[in-house]
Design a protein around this motif. Structure first.
Motif, PDB file in Angstrom:
ATOM      1  N   ASN A 149       0.918  -1.220   0.033  1.00  0.00           N
ATOM      2  CA  ASN A 149      -0.020   0.019  -0.067  1.00  0.00           C
ATOM      3  C   ASN A 149       0.855   1.230  -0.108  1.00  0.00           C
ATOM      4  OD1 ASN A 149      -2.598   1.271   0.436  1.00  0.00           O
ATOM      5  ND2 ASN A 149      -1.591   2.115   2.098  1.00  0.00           N
ATOM      6  N   ALA A 150       1.798   1.066   0.829  1.00  0.00           N
ATOM      7  CA  ALA A 150       2.722   2.373   0.863  1.00  0.00           C
ATOM      8  C   ALA A 150       3.240   2.669  -0.408  1.00  0.00           C
ATOM      9  CB  ALA A 150       3.534   2.268   2.113  1.00  0.00           C
ATOM     10  N   VAL A 151       3.996   1.683  -0.987  1.00  0.00           N
ATOM     11  CA  VAL A 151       4.736   1.533  -2.175  1.00  0.00           C
ATOM     12  C   VAL A 151       3.738   2.288  -3.483  1.00  0.00           C
ATOM     13  CG1 VAL A 151       5.799   0.273  -4.039  1.00  0.00           C
ATOM     14  CG2 VAL A 151       6.194  -0.082  -1.762  1.00  0.00           C
ATOM     15  N   GLN A 152       2.434   1.783  -3.192  1.00  0.00           N
ATOM     16  CA  GLN A 152       1.613   2.041  -4.568  1.00  0.00           C
ATOM     17  C   GLN A 152       1.073   3.357  -4.335  1.00  0.00           C
ATOM     18  OE1 GLN A 152      -1.072  -1.289  -4.653  1.00  0.00           O
ATOM     19  NE2 GLN A 152       0.085  -2.371  -6.052  1.00  0.00           N
ATOM     20  N   HIS A 153       0.811   3.808  -3.226  1.00  0.00           N
ATOM     21  CA  HIS A 153      -0.038   5.075  -3.065  1.00  0.00           C
ATOM     22  C   HIS A 153       0.446   6.046  -2.138  1.00  0.00           C
ATOM     23  CE1 HIS A 153      -3.334   2.455  -4.503  1.00  0.00           C
ATOM     24  NE2 HIS A 153      -3.138   1.734  -3.801  1.00  0.00           N
ATOM     25  N   ALA A 154       1.469   5.921  -1.352  1.00  0.00           N
ATOM     26  CA  ALA A 154       2.039   6.955  -0.600  1.00  0.00           C
ATOM     27  C   ALA A 154       2.725   7.938  -1.348  1.00  0.00           C
ATOM     28  CB  ALA A 154       2.703   6.472   0.603  1.00  0.00           C
ATOM     29  N   TYR A 155       3.337   7.741  -2.479  1.00  0.00           N
ATOM     30  CA  TYR A 155       4.136   8.649  -3.129  1.00  0.00           C
ATOM     31  C   TYR A 155       3.663   8.738  -4.685  1.00  0.00           C
ATOM     32  CZ  TYR A 155       6.942   7.792   0.808  1.00  0.00           C
ATOM     33  OH  TYR A 155       7.206   7.525   2.360  1.00  0.00           O
ATOM     34  N   LYS A 156       3.808  10.066  -5.265  1.00  0.00           N
ATOM     35  CA  LYS A 156       3.545  10.173  -6.650  1.00  0.00           C
ATOM     36  C   LYS A 156       4.900   9.647  -7.328  1.00  0.00           C
ATOM     37  CE  LYS A 156       1.193  14.652  -5.881  1.00  0.00           C
ATOM     38  NZ  LYS A 156       1.133  14.779  -4.556  1.00  0.00           N
ATOM     39  N   ASP A 157       4.486   9.079  -8.725  1.00  0.00           N
ATOM     40  CA  ASP A 157       5.587   8.524  -9.337  1.00  0.00           C
ATOM     41  C   ASP A 157       6.951   9.186  -9.358  1.00  0.00           C
ATOM     42  OD1 ASP A 157       3.715   6.453  -9.910  1.00  0.00           O
ATOM     43  OD2 ASP A 157       3.084   7.470 -11.875  1.00  0.00           O
ATOM     44  N   GLU A 158       6.850  10.594  -9.376  1.00  0.00           N
ATOM     45  CA  GLU A 158       8.337  11.314  -9.434  1.00  0.00           C
ATOM     46  C   GLU A 158       8.767  11.282  -8.365  1.00  0.00           C
ATOM     47  OE1 GLU A 158       5.032  14.406  -9.087  1.00  0.00           O
ATOM     48  OE2 GLU A 158       5.209  12.597 -10.178  1.00  0.00           O
ATOM     49  N   GLU A 159       8.208  10.934  -7.196  1.00  0.00           N
ATOM     50  CA  GLU A 159       9.094  11.080  -5.714  1.00  0.00           C
ATOM     51  C   GLU A 159       9.896   9.801  -5.661  1.00  0.00           C
ATOM     52  OE1 GLU A 159       6.678  13.632  -2.599  1.00  0.00           O
ATOM     53  OE2 GLU A 159       5.465  12.172  -3.639  1.00  0.00           O
ATOM     54  N   ASP A 160      11.107   9.963  -5.058  1.00  0.00           N
ATOM     55  CA  ASP A 160      11.662   8.839  -4.319  1.00  0.00           C
ATOM     56  C   ASP A 160      11.455   8.655  -3.146  1.00  0.00           C
ATOM     57  OD1 ASP A 160      13.080   8.364  -6.920  1.00  0.00           O
ATOM     58  OD2 ASP A 160      14.569  10.018  -6.313  1.00  0.00           O
ATOM     59  N   GLY A 161      10.238   8.026  -2.605  1.00  0.00           N
ATOM     60  CA  GLY A 161      10.024   7.788  -1.329  1.00  0.00           C
ATOM     61  C   GLY A 161      10.586   6.590  -0.665  1.00  0.00           C
TER      62      GLY A 161
END
Length: 157
Positions: A53-65
């Motif tokens: 969930n965190a991988v898919q939804h927490a960050y926008k595609d351009e962010e290195d979360g």
């Protein structure tokens, strides 16, 4: 209650290929603690759901979360924290300050196609959520041997 515990923390890039690394680590810790095969599988699925969930939804595609996974290893239980804001946090503070998840509450973290909160709730003994600078999922699983003894003691009193 025994307040002593070992703390293990991992920080992974918010990328799907690292979720397996977390699963392996949790499996190793749980095995060492004496969890049954079935309980280890439950732990692996629950932590995978939270991490995915965190991988898919927490960050926008351009962010290195980043995703932080904290493990409180006690004699009788394993407490897991999955935080998608990527910052290390004080595990004890989180344990004190976290609130229960109420099914009726509208919650940002139940994102479409995301966190299987209901699945996690069925696999774990206790699930708590905190939304603060991201989503933090806090999960507890008891080692069954210790839990059975406690239940037997309660029945005899």
């Amino acid at each position: 209650m025994d307040h002593k515990y070992d703390y293990v923390e991992m920080k992974i890039p918010a990328k799907p290929e690292y979720v397996g690394v977390v699963r392996l680590t949790i499996s190793g810790i749980a095995s060492r603690m004496g969890f049954s095969f079935d309980d280890i599988e439950d732990l692996k699925i629950a932590v995978s759901e939270a991490c995915t969930n965190a991988v898919q939804h927490a960050y926008k595609d351009e962010e290195d979360g980043e995703v932080v996974i904290g493990c409180g290893v006690y004699k009788d239980r394993l407490e897991l924290m999955v935080a998608d804001h990527g910052h290390s946090c004080n595990f004890d503070e989180v344990r004190q300050g976290i609130g229960p998840y109420h099914k009726g509450e509208p919650a940002e973290f139940i994102r479409e196609g995301g966190l299987g909160i209901y699945l996690i709730e069925t696999l774990m003994d206790k699930v708590e959520i905190r939304q603060h600078l991201g989503v933090m999922v806090f999960m507890t699983k008891f080692v069954r041997g210790g839990q059975v003894e406690t239940d037997e003691q309660n029945l005899s009193t």
